[in-house]
Scaffold this motif. Sequence first.
Motif, PDB file in Angstrom:
ATOM      1  N   ILE A 238      32.441  18.638  97.251  1.00  0.00           N
ATOM      2  CA  ILE A 238      31.646  17.865  96.296  1.00  0.00           C
ATOM      3  C   ILE A 238      30.635  18.743  95.569  1.00  0.00           C
ATOM      4  O   ILE A 238      30.454  18.631  94.347  1.00  0.00           O
ATOM      5  CB  ILE A 238      30.950  16.695  97.015  1.00  0.00           C
ATOM      6  CG1 ILE A 238      31.998  15.640  97.386  1.00  0.00           C
ATOM      7  CG2 ILE A 238      29.867  16.070  96.131  1.00  0.00           C
ATOM      8  CD1 ILE A 238      31.476  14.497  98.209  1.00  0.00           C
ATOM      9  N   GLU A 239      29.977  19.638  96.307  1.00  0.00           N
ATOM     10  CA  GLU A 239      28.963  20.483  95.655  1.00  0.00           C
ATOM     11  C   GLU A 239      29.593  21.406  94.617  1.00  0.00           C
ATOM     12  O   GLU A 239      28.951  21.770  93.617  1.00  0.00           O
ATOM     13  CB  GLU A 239      28.186  21.296  96.684  1.00  0.00           C
ATOM     14  CG  GLU A 239      29.011  22.223  97.545  1.00  0.00           C
ATOM     15  CD  GLU A 239      29.536  21.568  98.827  1.00  0.00           C
ATOM     16  OE1 GLU A 239      29.870  22.321  99.761  1.00  0.00           O
ATOM     17  OE2 GLU A 239      29.593  20.317  98.868  1.00  0.00           O
ATOM     18  N   SER A 240      30.849  21.776  94.816  1.00  0.00           N
ATOM     19  CA  SER A 240      31.526  22.634  93.851  1.00  0.00           C
ATOM     20  C   SER A 240      31.954  21.836  92.620  1.00  0.00           C
ATOM     21  O   SER A 240      31.869  22.333  91.488  1.00  0.00           O
ATOM     22  CB  SER A 240      32.726  23.312  94.510  1.00  0.00           C
ATOM     23  OG  SER A 240      32.297  24.156  95.563  1.00  0.00           O
ATOM     24  N   SER A 241      32.417  20.610  92.829  1.00  0.00           N
ATOM     25  CA  SER A 241      32.711  19.754  91.677  1.00  0.00           C
ATOM     26  C   SER A 241      31.446  19.506  90.860  1.00  0.00           C
ATOM     27  O   SER A 241      31.478  19.507  89.618  1.00  0.00           O
ATOM     28  CB  SER A 241      33.308  18.420  92.141  1.00  0.00           C
ATOM     29  OG  SER A 241      34.618  18.589  92.640  1.00  0.00           O
ATOM     30  N   ARG A 293      39.728  11.614 102.472  1.00  0.00           N
ATOM     31  CA  ARG A 293      39.109  10.763 103.488  1.00  0.00           C
ATOM     32  C   ARG A 293      37.632  11.143 103.684  1.00  0.00           C
ATOM     33  O   ARG A 293      36.765  10.282 103.812  1.00  0.00           O
ATOM     34  CB  ARG A 293      39.850  10.882 104.812  1.00  0.00           C
ATOM     35  CG  ARG A 293      39.333   9.930 105.897  1.00  0.00           C
ATOM     36  CD  ARG A 293      39.898  10.301 107.254  1.00  0.00           C
ATOM     37  NE  ARG A 293      41.333  10.165 107.320  1.00  0.00           N
ATOM     38  CZ  ARG A 293      41.967   9.044 107.649  1.00  0.00           C
ATOM     39  NH1 ARG A 293      41.265   7.949 107.915  1.00  0.00           N
ATOM     40  NH2 ARG A 293      43.279   9.018 107.712  1.00  0.00           N
ATOM     41  N   ALA A 294      37.362  12.456 103.688  1.00  0.00           N
ATOM     42  CA  ALA A 294      36.000  12.924 103.930  1.00  0.00           C
ATOM     43  C   ALA A 294      35.068  12.718 102.736  1.00  0.00           C
ATOM     44  O   ALA A 294      33.867  12.510 102.917  1.00  0.00           O
ATOM     45  CB  ALA A 294      36.036  14.403 104.307  1.00  0.00           C
ATOM     46  N   GLN A 295      35.621  12.751 101.536  1.00  0.00           N
ATOM     47  CA  GLN A 295      34.765  12.781 100.339  1.00  0.00           C
ATOM     48  C   GLN A 295      34.773  11.496  99.519  1.00  0.00           C
ATOM     49  O   GLN A 295      33.903  11.317  98.652  1.00  0.00           O
ATOM     50  CB  GLN A 295      35.222  13.921  99.426  1.00  0.00           C
ATOM     51  CG  GLN A 295      35.112  15.309 100.016  1.00  0.00           C
ATOM     52  CD  GLN A 295      35.495  16.378  99.008  1.00  0.00           C
ATOM     53  OE1 GLN A 295      35.312  16.209  97.798  1.00  0.00           O
ATOM     54  NE2 GLN A 295      36.043  17.476  99.486  1.00  0.00           N
ATOM     55  N   ALA A 296      35.715  10.628  99.740  1.00  0.00           N
ATOM     56  CA  ALA A 296      35.912   9.499  98.831  1.00  0.00           C
ATOM     57  C   ALA A 296      34.654   8.653  98.668  1.00  0.00           C
ATOM     58  O   ALA A 296      34.289   8.286  97.542  1.00  0.00           O
ATOM     59  CB  ALA A 296      37.068   8.633  99.305  1.00  0.00           C
ATOM     60  N   ALA A 297      33.999   8.321  99.747  1.00  0.00           N
ATOM     61  CA  ALA A 297      32.851   7.418  99.661  1.00  0.00           C
ATOM     62  C   ALA A 297      31.766   7.990  98.768  1.00  0.00           C
ATOM     63  O   ALA A 297      31.202   7.284  97.914  1.00  0.00           O
ATOM     64  CB  ALA A 297      32.306   7.138 101.062  1.00  0.00           C
ATOM     65  N   GLN A 298      31.464   9.276  98.940  1.00  0.00           N
ATOM     66  CA  GLN A 298      30.404   9.872  98.131  1.00  0.00           C
ATOM     67  C   GLN A 298      30.823  10.015  96.668  1.00  0.00           C
ATOM     68  O   GLN A 298      30.021   9.761  95.755  1.00  0.00           O
ATOM     69  CB  GLN A 298      29.993  11.230  98.691  1.00  0.00           C
ATOM     70  CG  GLN A 298      28.791  11.820  97.983  1.00  0.00           C
ATOM     71  CD  GLN A 298      28.269  13.101  98.599  1.00  0.00           C
ATOM     72  OE1 GLN A 298      27.530  13.839  97.958  1.00  0.00           O
ATOM     73  NE2 GLN A 298      28.643  13.381  99.842  1.00  0.00           N
ATOM     74  N   ARG A 299      32.065  10.373  96.435  1.00  0.00           N
ATOM     75  CA  ARG A 299      32.529  10.487  95.050  1.00  0.00           C
ATOM     76  C   ARG A 299      32.537   9.115  94.370  1.00  0.00           C
ATOM     77  O   ARG A 299      32.204   9.001  93.195  1.00  0.00           O
ATOM     78  CB  ARG A 299      33.907  11.139  94.989  1.00  0.00           C
ATOM     79  CG  ARG A 299      33.880  12.646  95.271  1.00  0.00           C
ATOM     80  CD  ARG A 299      35.268  13.271  95.219  1.00  0.00           C
ATOM     81  NE  ARG A 299      35.220  14.692  95.513  1.00  0.00           N
ATOM     82  CZ  ARG A 299      35.125  15.671  94.620  1.00  0.00           C
ATOM     83  NH1 ARG A 299      35.071  15.361  93.322  1.00  0.00           N
ATOM     84  NH2 ARG A 299      35.081  16.926  94.984  1.00  0.00           N
ATOM     85  N   LEU A 300      32.917   8.089  95.096  1.00  0.00           N
ATOM     86  CA  LEU A 300      32.896   6.740  94.527  1.00  0.00           C
ATOM     87  C   LEU A 300      31.475   6.293  94.207  1.00  0.00           C
ATOM     88  O   LEU A 300      31.236   5.643  93.185  1.00  0.00           O
ATOM     89  CB  LEU A 300      33.568   5.759  95.485  1.00  0.00           C
ATOM     90  CG  LEU A 300      35.102   5.854  95.568  1.00  0.00           C
ATOM     91  CD1 LEU A 300      35.625   5.057  96.752  1.00  0.00           C
ATOM     92  CD2 LEU A 300      35.753   5.383  94.271  1.00  0.00           C
ATOM     93  N   ARG A 301      30.528   6.638  95.057  1.00  0.00           N
ATOM     94  CA  ARG A 301      29.121   6.307  94.760  1.00  0.00           C
ATOM     95  C   ARG A 301      28.684   6.997  93.479  1.00  0.00           C
ATOM     96  O   ARG A 301      27.991   6.396  92.645  1.00  0.00           O
ATOM     97  CB  ARG A 301      28.222   6.712  95.920  1.00  0.00           C
ATOM     98  CG  ARG A 301      28.271   5.757  97.110  1.00  0.00           C
ATOM     99  CD  ARG A 301      27.107   5.985  98.051  1.00  0.00           C
ATOM    100  NE  ARG A 301      27.115   7.321  98.632  1.00  0.00           N
ATOM    101  CZ  ARG A 301      27.747   7.652  99.748  1.00  0.00           C
ATOM    102  NH1 ARG A 301      28.454   6.744 100.408  1.00  0.00           N
ATOM    103  NH2 ARG A 301      27.684   8.884 100.211  1.00  0.00           N
TER     104      ARG A 301
END
Length: 309
Positions: A238-241, A293-301
């Motif tokens: 996420i931090e790289s995106s 699975r690990a990142q979806a929730a934060q990316r959706l927020r």
Amino acid sequence: MDELPAWLPAWCLDQLGGEPTEVLFRSEQISMVFGLRLTNATEAVVKARADDGRAVSCVAAQARLAERGFPCARPLTPVVGAGSLAVHAEQLRPGGDVVHGDSPDVAVRYAKVFARLMAELAGVTVPPPLPNPRWVRWDHSDPGLWPAIDVLDDLDQSAVPAYVVDTAERARRRLLAAALPCVLGHADFEAQNLRWHGRDVWTVHDWDSLAWQPEAALVGAASGVFARGTGQPTLAPIESSEAFLVAYQGARGRAFTAVEQEVAWAASLWPAAHNARWEVLHGQPTVCGDALRAQAAQRLRRAGLRADE
């Protein structure tokens, strides 16, 4: 040489003035790609794919960028059919290295190239290359969640994890709700498709993968997929995106609106969901699935979606 398609020697003679004498490389995924040396000493790359109407626009856009000095192979022929295939040849542009890694620093390098690419394409006018590539085709009009893709649809869909389906559904709803204009952009901006000489980009490949979507969606997708250098597709941290998105806006000299920010994060999820589906349906290691699975929730927020939306 004995394994070349029967149509290829005559096509090369007609379009390039010589027949193949040596196969320098070949690959076959969605397209067939042949690196060839011909009897007239020409070295060229011949690309063939099912003729879905996209190729003419993609090759025309690539030619415009090459004329302007953008680092990409120059098309040597227009798109010329061979049976049901759309075929063209382009300059062989060897050399350069793949820059591996998924750190924020690497993301910034790729984002700056993507910004340059998008700025160049903004001045290119071609018919939209539709339908969009299948891994970013969240804007399809087919029934159901996923675009119609026989090699996936014919398999047992019950194997696809519920979190993959849920993430894809929510991301797609956000993307479809945004009323943003479409632009021309590169939809397969993975490390494997770029070559570098030191800090300078030498070549951007895979112009068959142009798409017609909102700028923020194209940038968001690139921010998620850029790190794939070899092996299966992956999803960047996420931090790289985030570093990719910030660097892109800085290089373009324009900050995204709040809606564009959300669209970019939603778009970062769709290729990962597509790839996670592909993995389980083909019995592959769940590289994208685990990252999703690990990142979806934060990316959706970040896409502006609450847990109950």
